[in-house]
Design an enzyme around this catalytic site. Structure first.
Site, PDB file in Angstrom:
ATOM      1  N   GLU A 186      10.670  16.527  13.581  1.00 16.15           N
ATOM      2  CA  GLU A 186      11.241  16.338  12.245  1.00 16.15           C
ATOM      3  C   GLU A 186      10.870  17.556  11.403  1.00 16.15           C
ATOM      4  O   GLU A 186       9.685  17.860  11.265  1.00 16.15           O
ATOM      5  CB  GLU A 186      10.580  15.123  11.586  1.00 16.15           C
TER       6      GLU A 186
ATOM      7  N   LYS B  49       0.855  -1.183   0.000  1.00 15.04           N
ATOM      8  CA  LYS B  49       0.000   0.000   0.000  1.00 15.04           C
ATOM      9  C   LYS B  49       0.890   1.231   0.000  1.00 15.04           C
ATOM     10  O   LYS B  49       1.392   1.657   1.029  1.00 15.04           O
ATOM     11  CB  LYS B  49      -0.931   0.026   1.219  1.00 15.04           C
TER      12      LYS B  49
HETATM   13  P1  NAD Z   1       2.793   8.751   7.314  1.00 10.22           P
HETATM   14  O1  NAD Z   1       3.024   7.995   8.564  1.00 10.22           O
HETATM   15  O2  NAD Z   1       1.793   9.842   7.330  1.00 10.22           O
HETATM   16  O3  NAD Z   1       2.324   7.745   6.146  1.00 10.22           O
HETATM   17  C1  NAD Z   1       3.082   6.608   5.804  1.00 10.22           C
HETATM   18  C2  NAD Z   1       2.164   5.595   5.145  1.00 10.22           C
HETATM   19  O4  NAD Z   1       1.182   5.181   6.078  1.00 10.22           O
HETATM   20  C3  NAD Z   1       1.396   6.118   3.937  1.00 10.22           C
HETATM   21  O5  NAD Z   1       1.275   5.088   2.994  1.00 10.22           O
HETATM   22  C4  NAD Z   1       0.028   6.456   4.521  1.00 10.22           C
HETATM   23  O6  NAD Z   1      -1.014   6.397   3.570  1.00 10.22           O
HETATM   24  C5  NAD Z   1      -0.116   5.344   5.536  1.00 10.22           C
HETATM   25  N1  NAD Z   1      -1.016   5.634   6.648  1.00 10.22           N
HETATM   26  C6  NAD Z   1      -1.301   6.817   7.225  1.00 10.22           C
HETATM   27  N2  NAD Z   1      -2.174   6.639   8.252  1.00 10.22           N
HETATM   28  C7  NAD Z   1      -2.412   5.301   8.318  1.00 10.22           C
HETATM   29  C8  NAD Z   1      -3.211   4.482   9.161  1.00 10.22           C
HETATM   30  N3  NAD Z   1      -3.932   4.995  10.166  1.00 10.22           N
HETATM   31  N4  NAD Z   1      -3.222   3.162   8.945  1.00 10.22           N
HETATM   32  C9  NAD Z   1      -2.500   2.615   7.959  1.00 10.22           C
HETATM   33  N5  NAD Z   1      -1.718   3.333   7.120  1.00 10.22           N
HETATM   34  C10 NAD Z   1      -1.676   4.658   7.306  1.00 10.22           C
HETATM   35  O7  NAD Z   1       4.229   9.244   6.840  1.00 10.22           O
HETATM   36  P2  NAD Z   1       4.605  10.092   5.542  1.00 10.22           P
HETATM   37  O8  NAD Z   1       4.235  11.519   5.791  1.00 10.22           O
HETATM   38  O9  NAD Z   1       4.093   9.439   4.309  1.00 10.22           O
HETATM   39  O10 NAD Z   1       6.187   9.917   5.525  1.00 10.22           O
HETATM   40  C11 NAD Z   1       7.041  10.665   6.281  1.00 10.22           C
HETATM   41  C12 NAD Z   1       7.441   9.941   7.550  1.00 10.22           C
HETATM   42  O11 NAD Z   1       8.039   8.684   7.214  1.00 10.22           O
HETATM   43  C13 NAD Z   1       8.499  10.689   8.331  1.00 10.22           C
HETATM   44  O12 NAD Z   1       8.192  10.618   9.694  1.00 10.22           O
HETATM   45  C14 NAD Z   1       9.784   9.916   8.026  1.00 10.22           C
HETATM   46  O13 NAD Z   1      10.788  10.030   8.980  1.00 10.22           O
HETATM   47  C15 NAD Z   1       9.266   8.537   7.922  1.00 10.22           C
HETATM   48  N6  NAD Z   1      10.198   7.697   7.164  1.00 10.22           N
HETATM   49  C16 NAD Z   1      10.934   6.774   7.843  1.00 10.22           C
HETATM   50  C17 NAD Z   1      11.862   5.997   7.166  1.00 10.22           C
HETATM   51  C18 NAD Z   1      12.683   4.979   7.880  1.00 10.22           C
HETATM   52  O14 NAD Z   1      13.263   4.127   7.202  1.00 10.22           O
HETATM   53  N7  NAD Z   1      12.782   4.991   9.196  1.00 10.22           N
HETATM   54  C19 NAD Z   1      12.026   6.160   5.787  1.00 10.22           C
HETATM   55  C20 NAD Z   1      11.259   7.121   5.119  1.00 10.22           C
HETATM   56  C21 NAD Z   1      10.336   7.879   5.828  1.00 10.22           C
END
Ligand code: NAD
Length: 487
Positions: A391, A184
């Site tokens: 962040e 997803k």
């Molecule tokens: P996000 O947590 O908002 O979303 C990530 C994913 O989760 C998306 O696909 C989103 O649609 C999905 N999602 C959101 N709410 C959900 C729910 N309730 N249930 C299931 N899925 C859900 O994050 P983002 O804004 O897309 O990405 C940025 C974040 O990701 C930052 O915090 C960054 O640090 C982190 N990140 C971490 C790594 C790592 O390897 N540690 C790598 C890249 C990004």
């Protein structure tokens, strides 16, 4: 700013795939507009999957599982190798797609495609080297055999900031281990995920082994899959806040979780550092993806003796970057992903300035169209400012002055995150001494870039659980089975 290429005109037809991908068939539809962050225009529309679609994907993954699990490791390896080759052949088109839907500058997008493809190559190699154990109990009572079995159907959830690499970092080890998956992707950047699924099918991935769903309702769709007893694994990359919610949801059925969550990386420069090397590293650690990276340097701690020269050097380098559309070949700093992202960055910067920080370059959002924030350097930032705790996820470098090593360690560890850290010094002994005291999953010593498919990527504290990549990444998708044997 140059006009962006027509979506239909830039890429090989194989990459035009905007439909749910379930059981090897494409289901066209609409419902989710995909925006071009360089202009704010709509690039394409992709389907909005329902919970019923998600259940069909689980059924498809279940149907494909026995044959995939029984496929010899060598054959799985060959398919992953072919996927690597196809991604490499289509690298420029995928990079353009990433630059279009994510906004990152083309050099960053090309770097991401190369990094993403390498996970297929690395796990093609690892697929044939899955470890086992053979031991005798200390009492001599029996023999211990340990086998590793595929864990089962895995749900993979990825963020928008690395639309290719975050997906391949999960798909490649899962398939190498013998699991079938449902990906997803983030709804901001679904086109890259669908394009890669096309290439996977061309590489020989059987129908149902990889399924891809886009949805505007990720909570309901994910919760429905986690509630299904056929699903045994959740591998999530995204924010710590969503990760916490998903851990709670997975707990209901004790689903195995790997979590790659947020970061707040300190970048520490000691007095004895090579200034130019530290500035080069700072630019990479801060500006890869215009700061939209979990490993992005979020707090610059610079020792008093080198502080002023570092501020001057970083200001000059950040101020000289060319800002523009991601797909414009001249661009070095592309737009942020959404307007909301700009508002968040603006709020963090203006709050820090109110508390006494001084802007040495940048400092305010740029007018649209598109979601642009200029490379920004702040000095004299109070350690308690919100910008030090959250962040930033943008091209902003807050610099803090420190006097002693103890102070640097205390400041660096003063966060609930622990994903990445950076340290610059000419004295390796000093680096290793400090490194042991830093609470982080990864430490770059005199290096601004640490990601590598052969290394274990992941964080401590609230930055996550488990590791991706490296020799252990495949074990996240396997369960050890212990045979107690007497003979
Ligand atoms: P996000 O947590 O908002 O979303 C990530 C994913 O989760 C998306 O696909 C989103 O649609 C999905 N999602 C959101 N709410 C959900 C729910 N309730 N249930 C299931 N899925 C859900 O994050 P983002 O804004 O897309 O990405 C940025 C974040 O990701 C930052 O915090 C960054 O640090 C982190 N990140 C971490 C790594 C790592 O390897 N540690 C790598 C890249 C990004």
């Amino acid at each position: 700013m140059i006009p962006y290429p027509e979506l239909s005109g830039y890429a090989a037809p194989a990459l035009h795939a905007h439909g749910l991908y379930i059981g090897g068939t494409w289901q066209q539809g609409g419902g989710i507009p995909v925006l071009n962050p360089s202009t704010g225009d709509v690039l394409a529309e992709v389907p909005d999957a329902s919970t019923e679609d998600a259940m069909r994907a689980v059924a498809a993954a279940e149907a494909a599982a026995p044959a995939w699990r029984a496929t010899p490791a060598r054959r799985r390896s060959e398919i992953l190798s072919r996927w690597f080759q196809l991604m490499s052949e289509h690298a420029e088109e995928i990079a353009t797609l990433i630059a279009l839907e994510n906004g990152k500058a083309l050099p960053d997008a090309r770097g991401e495609v190369a990094y993403a493809a390498e996970f297929f190559r690395w796990y093609a190699e690892e697929a044939t080297r899955i470890p086992g154990e053979y031991r005798h109990t200390p009492s001599g009572s029996h023999t211990i055999l340990v086998d590793h079995e595929p864990i089962g159907i895995a749900v993979l959830i990825t963020p928008w900031n690395f639309p290719a690499a975050m997906a391949t970092r999960k798909i490649a080890p899962a398939l190498a281990a013998g699991c079938t998956v449902i990906l997803k992707p983030a709804s901001e950047t679904p086109l890259t995920a669908y394009a890669m699924a096309r290439l996977g099918a061309e590489a020989g991935v059987p129908p149902g082994v990889v399924n891809v769903l886009t949805t505007q309702n990720p909570a309901d769709v994910t919760n429905a899959m986690l509630a299904d007893p056929r699903v045994r694994k959740l591998s999530f990359t995204g924010s710590t806040a969503v990760g916490r919610t998903l851990l709670a949801e997975a707990a209901k059925r004790v689903v195995s979780c790997s979590m790659e969550l947020g970061g707040n990386a300190p970048f520490i420069v000691l007095d004895d550092a090579d200034l130019d090397a530290a500035l080069d590293g700072a630019m990479v650690a801060k500006m890869r993806n215009a700061g939209e990276a979990c490993t992005a340097a979020n707090r610059f701690y610079v020792q008093a003796g080198i502080h002023d020269d570092f501020v001057k050097g970083l200001t000059a380098r950040m101020g000289a970057l060319r800002i523009g559309a991601g797909y414009d070949p001249a661009t070095q700093c592309g737009p942020m992903i959404t307007r909301r992202a700009i508002e968040k960055i603006d709020h963090l910067v203006s709050t820090a300035v109110r508390l006494g920080a001084r802007v040495t370059t940048g400092g305010a959002p740029l007018p649209g169209p598109g979601y642009f924030y200029p490379p920004t350097v702040l000095e004299n930032v109070p350690a308690g400012a919100r910008i030090a705790r959250e962040e930033i996820f943008g091209p902003v470098a807050p610099i803090y002055r420190f006097e002693t090593e103890d102070e640097a360690v205390q400041l660096a560890n003063d966060t609930e995150y622990g994903l990445a850290a950076y340290l610059y010094t000419r004295d390796l002994k000093r680096a290793m001494r400090l490194g042991k005291r830093l609470e982080t999953g990864m430490l770059g010593i005199n290096r601004g870039l640490m990601s590598d498919p052969a290394a274990p990527f992941g964080g401590v504290k609230q930055s996550g659980l488990g590791r991706e990549g490296g020799v252990t990444g495949i074990l996240e998708f396997m369960e050890p089975k212990y045979y107690a044997v007497e003979f």
